[in-house]
Design an enzyme around this catalytic site. Structure first.
Site, PDB file in Angstrom:
ATOM      1  N   ASP A   1       2.970  -4.057   8.036  1.00 22.61           N
ATOM      2  CA  ASP A   1       1.516  -3.571   7.953  1.00 22.61           C
ATOM      3  C   ASP A   1       0.671  -4.618   7.927  1.00 22.61           C
ATOM      4  O   ASP A   1       0.553  -5.435   7.198  1.00 22.61           O
ATOM      5  CB  ASP A   1       1.481  -2.680   6.502  1.00 22.61           C
TER       6      ASP A   1
ATOM      7  N   HIS B   1       0.751  -1.241  -0.110  1.00 14.77           N
ATOM      8  CA  HIS B   1       0.073  -0.137   0.128  1.00 14.77           C
ATOM      9  C   HIS B   1       0.869   1.197   0.022  1.00 14.77           C
ATOM     10  O   HIS B   1       1.937   1.256   0.452  1.00 14.77           O
ATOM     11  CB  HIS B   1      -0.952   0.107   1.164  1.00 14.77           C
TER      12      HIS B   1
ATOM     13  N   GLN C   1      -4.631  -5.414   7.085  1.00 13.79           N
ATOM     14  CA  GLN C   1      -5.419  -6.307   6.334  1.00 13.79           C
ATOM     15  C   GLN C   1      -5.430  -7.783   7.199  1.00 13.79           C
ATOM     16  O   GLN C   1      -6.180  -8.572   6.678  1.00 13.79           O
ATOM     17  CB  GLN C   1      -5.191  -6.438   4.779  1.00 13.79           C
TER      18      GLN C   1
ATOM     19  N   CYS D   1      -4.429   2.279  -3.637  1.00 12.45           N
ATOM     20  CA  CYS D   1      -3.434   2.666  -3.100  1.00 12.45           C
ATOM     21  C   CYS D   1      -2.244   1.825  -3.250  1.00 12.45           C
ATOM     22  O   CYS D   1      -1.521   1.570  -2.281  1.00 12.45           O
ATOM     23  CB  CYS D   1      -4.010   3.045  -1.613  1.00 12.45           C
TER      24      CYS D   1
ATOM     25  N   LYS E   1     -10.846  -0.551   9.865  1.00 13.67           N
ATOM     26  CA  LYS E   1     -10.932  -2.004   8.983  1.00 13.67           C
ATOM     27  C   LYS E   1     -11.579  -3.221   9.895  1.00 13.67           C
ATOM     28  O   LYS E   1     -11.538  -4.257   9.406  1.00 13.67           O
ATOM     29  CB  LYS E   1      -9.636  -2.448   8.276  1.00 13.67           C
TER      30      LYS E   1
END
Length: 418
Positions: free
Chosen positions: A209, A134, A212, A376, A235
């Protein structure tokens, strides 16, 4: 409908948005949770109650409301720490989103006020990311390379959407590796423990990261082998405006403050200041109080449902979707077309149809909300030679019937452009 591992219809009743109708009486089919999830009543009401009855600033006011607000805010930190297996609550830093968490860590490297050798960075040193990141996990490292003269390197992506992991990319000159735990486009779950071992072999630090992954799978930060982990509230059925940085305590202690202001200080003189211990050293000013409390409520909700059950439900949905989407002529998956090491995000193209047209027709005529664009992650789309994709992303409240609606809509799209 395929039998699912828990009562999805009961869960859907917790989310007010699914009780509404779209224009023309169409039901909402929300397949865009990879972008931002919907919110259950439990989170909405917790935030409303705090605003209405308990709100005050935290860590400052010596009165009942101040104490109640501070207790609720710090309780949210305890909940988040337990949710991700943090060894200490003080290792949980509240930020406004995952992007800020990633930038916070990038700021520590090459900072002249930080003499810790683990964070010194200059010409000849290396930063390693991947081609599937991202933008939030690309741009901060580009800026860091520009500030310091360090070299930015990256792992590629294979034709089937896997990390093209070559351990030789990480060298004795590497100071930081920062990659996604799970891709927001491909759904790919990366071999982060293996990458972390290689990074630590050469004395580098590793950041993940996990925006997700934390909402969808059981995640234990220490088992991942990472030094830093970033994720975001919106999220994971929580509010926007709140994110999390987890970091190892001794690394956070060694890092300079990211922002200066109230609450991050120990004492201030006109010519210098001393700083509060972590986590407060990194939480300057009035924090996102009610958003953090809402995130704590989201953690409570996900914990009650059970992360293992959520993961199993999403695997059922993803398997169903991969099979169903294969029946759509000219559909091309961008990313893994099997369940192996992947989550519930499926991106694809339709031959001869721009994803923006796909998304508009699905929304206007079928009430199906998907994400279209480069999500993104423009470098990843350049790698596959495409400007954009259509992305369907699943969560605990989705059903196989909604996937059927997506497939019906895609067949219609193809007829329109035939």
């Amino acid at each position: 409908m395929t039998q699912l591992s828990f009562d999805v219809e009961k869960i859907r009743k917790d989310f007010p948005v699914f009780s509404r109708e779209l224009p023309d009486g169409r039901p909402l089919v929300y397949l865009d949770s990879g972008n931002s999830s919907q919110k259950p009543t439990q989170v909405i009401e917790t935030m409303r109650d705090h605003f209405a009855l308990h709100y005050s600033n935290v860590g400052r006011a010596m009165h009942v409301l101040g104490a109640e607000s501070t207790d609720a805010y710090e309780s949210a930190r305890d909940k988040v720490a337990a949710f991700v297996g943090a060894p200490s609550r003080d290792e949980v830093i509240f930020t406004k989103n995952a992007s800020e968490a990633l930038n916070l860590v990038a700021y520590a490297f090459g900072n002249p006020i930080n003499t810790d050798p683990r964070f010194t960075l200059g010409a000849g040193d290396e930063i390693v990311i991947s081609e599937m990141e991202h933008h939030s996990n690309i741009v901060p490292w580009q800026l860091l390379a520009q500030r310091t003269g360090a070299t930015l390197k990256w792992f590629g992506v294979t034709d089937d959407g896997r990390l093209d992991y070559d351990p030789s990319v990480i060298t004795e000159r590497t100071k930081i590796v920062s990659i996604a735990h799970q891709s927001n486009v491909l759904g790919t779950v990366n071999p982060v423990a293996e990458v972390a071992r290689r990074a630590h072999e050469v004395g580098a630090l590793i950041m993940l990261d996990a925006s997700q992954s934390v909402p969808h799978h059981p995640v234990n930060v220490t088992e991942l082998g990472a030094d830093f982990v970033a994720f975001t509230g919106h999220k994971m059925v929580g509010p926007s405006g709140i994110g999390v940085l987890w970091g190892k305590a001794e690394l956070l202690d060694a890092m300079p403050p990211f922002l200066g202001g109230g609450e991050m200080i120990e004492a201030v003189w006109m010519d210098h200041s001393t700083y509060a211990p972590v986590p407060h050293k990194f939480e300057a000013g009035t924090p996102p109080i009610v958003e953090a409390i809402g995130l704590g409520a989201a953690v409570d909700y996900l914990t009650e449902v059970g992360m293992e059950a959520i993961e199993a439900h999403e695997r059922t949905l993803t398997a169903y979707a991969l099979d169903a989407l294969r029946e759509v002529p000219t559909l091309r998956f961008i990313g893994p077309d099997s369940l192996e090491q992947r989550g519930g995000t499926v991106s694809f193209t339709l031959e001869g149809v721009h994803p923006h047209d796909v998304g508009q027709i699905l929304d206007d005529q079928f009430g199906v909300a998907v994400r279209v664009g480069h999500h993104c992650a423009r470098p990843l789309h350049l790698r596959f030679g495409i400007p954009a994709t259509t992305r369907a992303s699943f969560y605990l409240y989705n059903t196989t019937g909604e996937i059927d609606a997506l497939v019906r809509g895609l067949h219609h799209v193809q007829k329109v452009f035939a």
